[in-house]
Design a protein around this motif. Structure first.
Motif, PDB file in Angstrom:
ATOM      1  N   ALA A   1       0.871  -1.169   0.000  1.00 54.80           N
ATOM      2  CA  ALA A   1       0.000   0.000   0.000  1.00 54.80           C
ATOM      3  C   ALA A   1       0.904   1.215   0.000  1.00 54.80           C
ATOM      4  O   ALA A   1       1.664   1.424   0.938  1.00 54.80           O
ATOM      5  CB  ALA A   1      -0.897  -0.004   1.236  1.00 54.80           C
ATOM      6  N   PHE A   2       0.859   1.983  -1.072  1.00 56.50           N
ATOM      7  CA  PHE A   2       1.825   3.073  -1.207  1.00 56.50           C
ATOM      8  C   PHE A   2       1.139   4.324  -1.715  1.00 56.50           C
ATOM      9  O   PHE A   2      -0.022   4.304  -2.112  1.00 56.50           O
ATOM     10  CB  PHE A   2       2.944   2.677  -2.171  1.00 56.50           C
ATOM     11  CG  PHE A   2       2.480   2.531  -3.600  1.00 56.50           C
ATOM     12  CD1 PHE A   2       1.856   1.371  -4.028  1.00 56.50           C
ATOM     13  CD2 PHE A   2       2.656   3.568  -4.499  1.00 56.50           C
ATOM     14  CE1 PHE A   2       1.421   1.239  -5.329  1.00 56.50           C
ATOM     15  CE2 PHE A   2       2.221   3.441  -5.817  1.00 56.50           C
ATOM     16  CZ  PHE A   2       1.603   2.271  -6.232  1.00 56.50           C
ATOM     17  N   ARG A   3       1.873   5.392  -1.687  1.00 52.06           N
ATOM     18  CA  ARG A   3       1.334   6.655  -2.170  1.00 52.06           C
ATOM     19  C   ARG A   3       2.466   7.436  -2.825  1.00 52.06           C
ATOM     20  O   ARG A   3       3.553   7.527  -2.275  1.00 52.06           O
ATOM     21  CB  ARG A   3       0.773   7.427  -0.970  1.00 52.06           C
ATOM     22  CG  ARG A   3       0.104   8.716  -1.293  1.00 52.06           C
ATOM     23  CD  ARG A   3      -1.384   8.647  -0.958  1.00 52.06           C
ATOM     24  NE  ARG A   3      -2.058   9.683  -1.731  1.00 52.06           N
ATOM     25  CZ  ARG A   3      -3.234  10.187  -1.415  1.00 52.06           C
ATOM     26  NH1 ARG A   3      -3.886   9.748  -0.359  1.00 52.06           N
ATOM     27  NH2 ARG A   3      -3.774  11.118  -2.166  1.00 52.06           N
ATOM     28  N   ALA A   4       2.205   7.971  -3.999  1.00 53.16           N
ATOM     29  CA  ALA A   4       3.173   8.841  -4.658  1.00 53.16           C
ATOM     30  C   ALA A   4       2.908  10.263  -4.195  1.00 53.16           C
ATOM     31  O   ALA A   4       1.770  10.719  -4.213  1.00 53.16           O
ATOM     32  CB  ALA A   4       3.027   8.748  -6.175  1.00 53.16           C
ATOM     33  N   VAL A   5       3.934  10.942  -3.746  1.00 53.91           N
ATOM     34  CA  VAL A   5       3.746  12.296  -3.243  1.00 53.91           C
ATOM     35  C   VAL A   5       4.720  13.256  -3.908  1.00 53.91           C
ATOM     36  O   VAL A   5       5.821  12.873  -4.301  1.00 53.91           O
ATOM     37  CB  VAL A   5       3.926  12.368  -1.701  1.00 53.91           C
ATOM     38  CG1 VAL A   5       3.057  11.346  -1.005  1.00 53.91           C
ATOM     39  CG2 VAL A   5       5.384  12.175  -1.311  1.00 53.91           C
ATOM     40  N   GLU A   6       4.304  14.495  -4.007  1.00 51.62           N
ATOM     41  CA  GLU A   6       5.214  15.531  -4.506  1.00 51.62           C
ATOM     42  C   GLU A   6       6.317  15.725  -3.479  1.00 51.62           C
ATOM     43  O   GLU A   6       6.071  15.719  -2.284  1.00 51.62           O
ATOM     44  CB  GLU A   6       4.460  16.848  -4.695  1.00 51.62           C
ATOM     45  CG  GLU A   6       3.430  16.801  -5.801  1.00 51.62           C
ATOM     46  CD  GLU A   6       2.630  18.091  -5.886  1.00 51.62           C
ATOM     47  OE1 GLU A   6       3.100  19.123  -5.379  1.00 51.62           O
ATOM     48  OE2 GLU A   6       1.527  18.046  -6.445  1.00 51.62           O
ATOM     49  N   ALA A   7       7.515  15.896  -3.985  1.00 54.44           N
ATOM     50  CA  ALA A   7       8.646  15.991  -3.072  1.00 54.44           C
ATOM     51  C   ALA A   7       9.434  17.263  -3.337  1.00 54.44           C
ATOM     52  O   ALA A   7       9.385  17.831  -4.420  1.00 54.44           O
ATOM     53  CB  ALA A   7       9.553  14.780  -3.240  1.00 54.44           C
ATOM     54  N   ASP A   8      10.140  17.664  -2.344  1.00 49.60           N
ATOM     55  CA  ASP A   8      11.006  18.825  -2.467  1.00 49.60           C
ATOM     56  C   ASP A   8      12.170  18.470  -3.375  1.00 49.60           C
ATOM     57  O   ASP A   8      12.754  17.401  -3.275  1.00 49.60           O
ATOM     58  CB  ASP A   8      11.521  19.202  -1.086  1.00 49.60           C
ATOM     59  CG  ASP A   8      12.499  20.350  -1.163  1.00 49.60           C
ATOM     60  OD1 ASP A   8      12.078  21.421  -1.601  1.00 49.60           O
ATOM     61  OD2 ASP A   8      13.668  20.155  -0.802  1.00 49.60           O
ATOM     62  N   THR A   9      12.502  19.385  -4.276  1.00 46.44           N
ATOM     63  CA  THR A   9      13.633  19.099  -5.149  1.00 46.44           C
ATOM     64  C   THR A   9      14.944  19.563  -4.523  1.00 46.44           C
ATOM     65  O   THR A   9      16.011  19.266  -5.017  1.00 46.44           O
ATOM     66  CB  THR A   9      13.464  19.791  -6.513  1.00 46.44           C
ATOM     67  OG1 THR A   9      13.160  21.160  -6.282  1.00 46.44           O
ATOM     68  CG2 THR A   9      12.353  19.157  -7.291  1.00 46.44           C
TER      69      THR A   9
END
Length: 571
Positions: free
Chosen positions: A191-199
RNA sequence: CGGGGUGUAGCGCAGCCUGGUAGCGCAUCGGCUUUGGGAGCCGAGAGUCGGAGGUUCGAAUCCUCUCGCCCCGACCA
């Protein structure tokens, strides 16, 4: 595989040093053994699981059009000096000298090596797009390795690097990897989630992290309960605060607050809600100290602070240093009359009549207002968002907070490395173009730990089918009973011949020991041969999940019946 | 890097305060009995007490230094 011929050193008791479930169970189930801080030997059973993850990753990468290579683990310093990272990369980079006293490092990542390869070997746009990946042992000398395999220093990683002629090409490569990652984690049963990340300091357009949801996760991820917005804590943006109404500005007042240090103490003393206080935090940067302002009940996010100041990193000085910079103890620090540069969180823009430290030991100011009492500072996103806040994206949802284990990261690098290292090809017009790169990582070994965090119970591991070291554990109850032995052996052979991965527990142990170990090891299915049921001409098939328990008659129909269950889609 | 904890048999621990030369449970090996959820009895093997130095007639124990491992910490004014 035969249990009695295999090193599967299960532990009856919990290892005292292991803090998280996956670490405990990996040690207890005999998957790994520690060698030093953050370094582990993978034992036969653990290695099988690791190979399962590897195989899934490899298949999906190949399907996505990436080419597998294997780059050196040891890299010359020159390459890192060329990219500028030799001095920039911190102590995580394990550096050493070879016999000729040439500086080397053990690769924590491979942008330099792949860039060097591509600039030598790829000359024409016709050879693009290209995506190279490897599955390789990495070493990062972590400040604090912990949680076993989850944050080790040495770990197995899949890293991929895409090369495109232009931004549109990079976008397509990125999308392909994003999709491949979703398939990989799905196939791993996570069970996973793709999230926006800091570059971060690397810059670049966009970046997503893939997190396995688990309470033991070291990262905090924020998601909206209405729309599909999801980001890690460093990236998650808060909705803008509404302008405060009413209270015509009253005169600023200085008030003695002897001995009141923390925000809570001061708020109580002044009989004000914490939200009406402004906390002043002094941070140290290479360019000198900076004063950061937050609402009293908020917490600072260091990554956001660094981004706001356009610096790779900021640090919080200890009390003495801070007092030295500020000229006042931390409890009474404030922006009014301060000579330090001041950056305030967005949320404070509309705050009126707030309270803050007076820059004088034991004094605070009341009814402070921007412009009238102090210059309007620059504003930036500095704070951590909290659960329950409105979503900035859709405006209607509420933000939720989850713990996650980062198992994947996709990143548009742009031309950072290709520019520094001269990775260029000729385009269709015959002119030189610097390539744009993407990089894509998966923590292969970390997935093993993450899978256990998500799939276990009080008795042990409950492997997802796709990762289980064996699909079935065949328990031979009494290896001294020739009838049972013959039946178990025949089943073992015929199941293997049918392509089923079987662990035959042929140890001369008591039934209880075998049952306990089977639960601990967590293979999806358990087949019991022996004892009462065997006397009735039956064997017993059970699932580790507990949703299946049936007796099957020994005979012609047994193998097909077993195979039917093994190949059925129920997990 | 700072703070805390800990290091005694493969694992988990006691002994240390109050110095007198090491013990318990599990595991291992042998024997007998047992045999459907981590068996019982008898016997055995196994420890440079993390390392170095010091104090002492004598150190696991006291002192100094050092190393490993674990936990907490850049959260806050």
């Amino acid at each position: 595989m035969r249990f009695h011929k295999t090193l599967i050193p299960t532990l009856r008791e919990d290892p005292v040093d292991a803090q998280v479930v996956s670490h405990r169970l990996m040690l207890r189930a005999g998957l790994i053994r520690p060698l030093g801080s953050g370094i582990y030997t993978w034992l036969p059973l653990g290695l099988r699981v690791l190979r399962k993850v590897e195989a899934i990753v490899r298949q999906e990468m190949d399907n996505a059009g990436a080419q597998e290579v294997l780059m050196p683990a040891v890299q010359p310093a020159e390459l890192w000096q060329e990219s500028g990272r030799w001095d920039f990369y911190g102590k995580e980079l394990l550096r050493f000298l070879d016999r000729h006293e040439r500086a080397c490092c053990f690769g924590p990542t491979h942008e330099e090596v792949i860039s060097d390869l591509v600039r030598r070997e790829i000359r024409s746009y016709r050879q693009l797009p290209a995506n190279f990946y490897q599955i390789q042992t990495k070493f990062r000398d972590e400040i604090r390795p912990r949680f076993g395999i989850m944050r080790g220093r040495e770990f197995l990683m899949k890293d991929a690097y895409s090369f495109d002629l232009d931004q549109a090409g990079l976008d397509a490569s990125y999308q392909a990897m994003f999709a491949a990652y979703q398939r990989i984690f799905q196939r791993c049963g996570l069970a996973f989630r793709a999230v926006e990340a800091d570059t971060g300091s690397i810059g670049g357009a966009s970046s997503h992290e893939f997190h396995v949801l688990a309470d033991s996760g070291e990262d905090v991820i924020i998601s909206c309960d209405q729309c599909d917005y999801a980001a890690n804590l460093e990236k998650a943006v808060a909705a803008e605060a509404l302008p405060q109404e009413g209270d015509p500005a009253v005169v600023m007042e200085k008030i003695a607050t002897p001995g009141q240090k923390s925000i809570e103490e001061v708020a109580r003393f002044l009989k004000l809600p914490v939200q009406q206080l402004v906390k002043s935090l002094l941070v140290e940067t290479p360019a000198g100290p900076v004063l950061l302002l937050l609402r009293g009940d908020r917490s600072l996010n260091m990554v956001k602070a660094a981004n706001a100041l356009n610096l790779p990193q900021v640090t919080i000085p200890d009390a003495d240093r801070a007092a030295y910079w500020a000229g006042v103890g931390m409890g009474s620090l404030g922006p009014v009359g301060s000579r330090l540069p001041v950056v305030a969180d967005h949320e404070l823009r509309h705050l009126r009549n707030f309270a803050c430290g007076a820059n004088e030991e034991g004094w605070h100011l009341l009814n402070v207002n921007w412009q009238r009492d102090l210059p309007v500072p620059s504003f930036a996103d500095l704070r951590n968002v909290t659960a329950g806040e409105p979503c900035a994206r859709c405006g209607t949802g509420r933000l939720q907070r989850h713990q996650g284990i980062e198992v994947g990261h996709v990143f548009k690098l742009g031309d950072k490395y290709s520019k520094a290292m001269g990775v260029k090809v000729l385009d269709s017009q015959g002119s030189e173009q610097t390539l744009v790169m993407g990089c894509y990582g998966i923590g292969v070994s970390r997935i093993v730990a993450a899978a256990i965090e998500q799939n276990h119970d009080a008795n042990g591991i409950r492997w997802p089918r796709s990762l289980a070291p064996f699909s079935l554990q065949l328990i031979l109850l009494n290896p001294r009973d020739s009838g049972e032995v013959a039946a178990a052996e025949e089943l073992y052979q015929s199941l293997r011949a049918a392509g089923v991965e079987v662990l035959l527990d042929d140890r001369d142990e008591r039934a209880g020991v075998k049952f306990k170990d089977a639960d601990l090891l967590g293979c999806p299915l358990r087949l019991l041969v022996g004892g009462r049921s065997f006397k009735e001409g039956m064997v017993e098939l059970q699932s580790r999940a507990g949703d299946l328990s049936q007796k099957l008659p020994v005979g012609e129909s047994l193998l097909p019946a077993l195979l039917a269950v093994i190949h059925s889609s129920t997990p």
